[in-house]
Design a protein around this motif. Structure first.
Motif, PDB file in Angstrom:
ATOM      1  N   GLU A  17      68.732  -6.856 -86.103  1.00 12.50           N
ATOM      2  CA  GLU A  17      69.037  -5.619 -85.374  1.00 12.50           C
ATOM      3  C   GLU A  17      67.938  -5.191 -84.406  1.00 12.50           C
ATOM      4  N   ARG A  18      66.851  -5.924 -84.347  1.00 13.82           N
ATOM      5  CA  ARG A  18      65.838  -5.667 -83.316  1.00 13.82           C
ATOM      6  C   ARG A  18      66.392  -5.977 -81.933  1.00 13.82           C
ATOM      7  N   TYR A  19      67.354  -6.885 -81.888  1.00 18.93           N
ATOM      8  CA  TYR A  19      67.974  -7.236 -80.606  1.00 18.93           C
ATOM      9  C   TYR A  19      68.892  -6.095 -80.188  1.00 18.93           C
ATOM     10  N   PRO A  20      68.671  -5.491 -79.031  1.00 17.61           N
ATOM     11  CA  PRO A  20      69.446  -4.300 -78.657  1.00 17.61           C
ATOM     12  C   PRO A  20      70.947  -4.530 -78.446  1.00 17.61           C
ATOM     13  N   LYS A  21      71.348  -5.757 -78.245  1.00 16.43           N
ATOM     14  CA  LYS A  21      72.779  -6.025 -78.012  1.00 16.43           C
ATOM     15  C   LYS A  21      73.463  -6.629 -79.239  1.00 16.43           C
ATOM     16  N   THR A  22      72.879  -6.421 -80.418  1.00 21.20           N
ATOM     17  CA  THR A  22      73.443  -7.002 -81.639  1.00 21.20           C
ATOM     18  C   THR A  22      74.886  -6.571 -81.864  1.00 21.20           C
ATOM     19  N   GLU A  23      75.149  -5.277 -81.883  1.00 21.09           N
ATOM     20  CA  GLU A  23      76.514  -4.805 -82.169  1.00 21.09           C
ATOM     21  C   GLU A  23      77.493  -5.244 -81.097  1.00 21.09           C
ATOM     22  N   ARG A  24      77.060  -5.199 -79.857  1.00 20.03           N
ATOM     23  CA  ARG A  24      77.922  -5.617 -78.746  1.00 20.03           C
ATOM     24  C   ARG A  24      78.276  -7.105 -78.887  1.00 20.03           C
ATOM     25  N   ALA A  25      77.277  -7.933 -79.192  1.00 16.68           N
ATOM     26  CA  ALA A  25      77.519  -9.376 -79.332  1.00 16.68           C
ATOM     27  C   ALA A  25      78.411  -9.675 -80.533  1.00 16.68           C
ATOM     28  N   ARG A  26      78.176  -8.973 -81.636  1.00 18.04           N
ATOM     29  CA  ARG A  26      79.023  -9.194 -82.820  1.00 18.04           C
ATOM     30  C   ARG A  26      80.479  -8.833 -82.512  1.00 18.04           C
ATOM     31  N   GLY A  27      80.678  -7.724 -81.798  1.00 17.87           N
ATOM     32  CA  GLY A  27      82.032  -7.334 -81.404  1.00 17.87           C
ATOM     33  C   GLY A  27      82.670  -8.359 -80.488  1.00 17.87           C
ATOM     34  N   TYR A  28      81.899  -8.872 -79.557  1.00 17.67           N
ATOM     35  CA  TYR A  28      82.393  -9.886 -78.630  1.00 17.67           C
ATOM     36  C   TYR A  28      82.859 -11.122 -79.403  1.00 17.67           C
ATOM     37  N   LEU A  29      82.017 -11.597 -80.316  1.00 16.06           N
ATOM     38  CA  LEU A  29      82.358 -12.791 -81.099  1.00 16.06           C
ATOM     39  C   LEU A  29      83.546 -12.554 -82.015  1.00 16.06           C
ATOM     40  N   GLU A  30      83.634 -11.360 -82.584  1.00 21.92           N
ATOM     41  CA  GLU A  30      84.797 -11.036 -83.422  1.00 21.92           C
ATOM     42  C   GLU A  30      86.074 -11.051 -82.591  1.00 21.92           C
ATOM     43  N   GLY A  31      86.000 -10.531 -81.367  1.00 23.48           N
ATOM     44  CA  GLY A  31      87.162 -10.545 -80.482  1.00 23.48           C
ATOM     45  C   GLY A  31      87.601 -11.957 -80.133  1.00 23.48           C
ATOM     46  N   ILE A  32      86.644 -12.816 -79.837  1.00 21.73           N
ATOM     47  CA  ILE A  32      86.965 -14.217 -79.529  1.00 21.73           C
ATOM     48  C   ILE A  32      87.601 -14.885 -80.751  1.00 21.73           C
ATOM     49  N   ALA A  33      87.017 -14.644 -81.916  1.00 22.57           N
ATOM     50  CA  ALA A  33      87.552 -15.249 -83.142  1.00 22.57           C
ATOM     51  C   ALA A  33      88.973 -14.760 -83.410  1.00 22.57           C
ATOM     52  N   ASP A  34      89.208 -13.451 -83.240  1.00 23.50           N
ATOM     53  CA  ASP A  34      90.556 -12.915 -83.462  1.00 23.50           C
ATOM     54  C   ASP A  34      91.543 -13.485 -82.457  1.00 23.50           C
ATOM     55  N   ALA A  35      91.137 -13.603 -81.201  1.00 27.03           N
ATOM     56  CA  ALA A  35      92.034 -14.128 -80.165  1.00 27.03           C
ATOM     57  C   ALA A  35      92.401 -15.579 -80.430  1.00 27.03           C
ATOM     58  N   SER A  36      91.473 -16.361 -80.952  1.00 26.78           N
ATOM     59  CA  SER A  36      91.770 -17.775 -81.177  1.00 26.78           C
ATOM     60  C   SER A  36      92.633 -17.990 -82.416  1.00 26.78           C
ATOM     61  N   MET A  37      92.733 -16.970 -83.266  1.00 29.30           N
ATOM     62  CA  MET A  37      93.572 -17.085 -84.459  1.00 29.30           C
ATOM     63  C   MET A  37      95.050 -16.923 -84.123  1.00 29.30           C
ATOM     64  N   SER A  38      95.353 -16.231 -83.027  1.00 30.53           N
ATOM     65  CA  SER A  38      96.746 -16.002 -82.685  1.00 30.53           C
ATOM     66  C   SER A  38      97.174 -16.993 -81.600  1.00 30.53           C
ATOM     67  N   THR A  39      98.372 -17.494 -81.746  1.00 28.50           N
ATOM     68  CA  THR A  39      98.928 -18.421 -80.767  1.00 28.50           C
ATOM     69  C   THR A  39     100.059 -17.704 -80.040  1.00 28.50           C
ATOM     70  N   PRO A  40      99.933 -17.536 -78.709  1.00 33.50           N
ATOM     71  CA  PRO A  40     100.984 -16.844 -77.976  1.00 33.50           C
ATOM     72  C   PRO A  40     102.329 -17.560 -78.063  1.00 33.50           C
ATOM     73  N   ARG A  41     103.388 -16.766 -78.027  1.00 30.13           N
ATOM     74  CA  ARG A  41     104.726 -17.365 -77.993  1.00 30.13           C
ATOM     75  C   ARG A  41     104.856 -18.218 -76.741  1.00 30.13           C
ATOM     76  N   GLY A  42     105.598 -19.274 -76.860  1.00 35.68           N
ATOM     77  CA  GLY A  42     105.828 -20.140 -75.705  1.00 35.68           C
ATOM     78  C   GLY A  42     104.693 -21.109 -75.457  1.00 35.68           C
ATOM     79  N   SER A  43     103.750 -21.177 -76.376  1.00 34.44           N
ATOM     80  CA  SER A  43     102.646 -22.101 -76.169  1.00 34.44           C
ATOM     81  C   SER A  43     103.101 -23.506 -76.524  1.00 34.44           C
ATOM     82  N   ARG A  44     102.466 -24.452 -75.904  1.00 33.80           N
ATOM     83  CA  ARG A  44     102.792 -25.831 -76.210  1.00 33.80           C
ATOM     84  C   ARG A  44     101.591 -26.709 -75.916  1.00 33.80           C
ATOM     85  N   PRO A  45     101.353 -27.680 -76.757  1.00 40.06           N
ATOM     86  CA  PRO A  45     100.230 -28.578 -76.494  1.00 40.06           C
ATOM     87  C   PRO A  45     100.540 -29.497 -75.326  1.00 40.06           C
ATOM     88  N   ARG A  46      99.509 -29.888 -74.633  1.00 43.14           N
ATOM     89  CA  ARG A  46      99.693 -30.806 -73.521  1.00 43.14           C
ATOM     90  C   ARG A  46      99.111 -32.130 -73.874  1.00 43.14           C
TER      91      ARG A  46
END
Length: 181
Positions: free
Chosen positions: A152-181
């Motif tokens: 927590e000495r790093y001033p952007k700790t909470e911001r970075a943790r939130g950013y990473l949580e958002g990325i992790a949450d976004a990658s867990m969901s697969t949008p409808r209509g998605s298809r592998p190429r």
């Protein structure tokens, strides 16, 4: 002449997306998000364009250089953990492709740090947070009160943790209509 090998690509089409195209790395794969109405030719054009952009971001982030990554870690340790000049000094810091469920890892016994290549396209302040998190493990191996007070000495700790949580949450969901190429 050696042929450059492209990573596997998943193209995800969205009926809600009208004009924007985006791409991100998900482990060793690249996910490209495009509007549903794009033709096959437009899809191919945008996949190539986004692969080029990701490659350029990788270069800007210094992904190719483990020595540059170690130097960055040493600078951060000196700035945020100056009272631990030996304890917070890693023997090596490197990018790895095999971390799909973690952003980074540390082995305190041999003082090595590994960061997922998924981080390479993220903002520098997020990479710095993950590096500092792993550097803190060199001083305090477990996630206790002393460990978190270092991180927590790093001033952007909470911001970075939130950013990473958002990325992790976004990658867990697969949008409808998605298809592998």
């Amino acid at each position: 002449m050696a042929r450059k090998v492209s990573p596997p690509v998943d193209v995800r089409r969205s009926t809600r997306r009208r004009r924007t195209v985006s791409a991100y790395r998900d482990g060793e794969r690249v996910v490209v998000l495009i509007p549903d109405q794009f033709s096959s030719a437009e899809e191919a054009e945008w996949v190539d364009r986004m692969l080029g952009r990701l490659s350029a971001r990788d270069k800007r982030a210094g992904k190719g250089g483990d020595s540059a990554l170690r130097a960055r870690a040493v600078r951060l340790a000196g700035r945020y953990y100056p009272e631990y000049p030996v304890a917070a000094a890693p023997t090596s810091v490197r990018w790895v492709d095999n971390q799909n469920s973690r952003w980074g890892s540390c082995t305190p016994d041999d003082r090595t740090i590994r960061l997922s290549t998924r981080l390479a396209t993220m903002p520098g302040w997020v990479i710095d947070y993950v590096l500092l998190h792993e550097l803190a493990h060199l001083v305090v191996p477990r996630h206790g009160k002393e460990f978190w007070s270092l991180v927590e000495r790093y001033p952007k700790t909470e911001r970075a943790r939130g950013y990473l949580e958002g990325i992790a949450d976004a990658s867990m969901s697969t949008p409808r209509g998605s298809r592998p190429r």
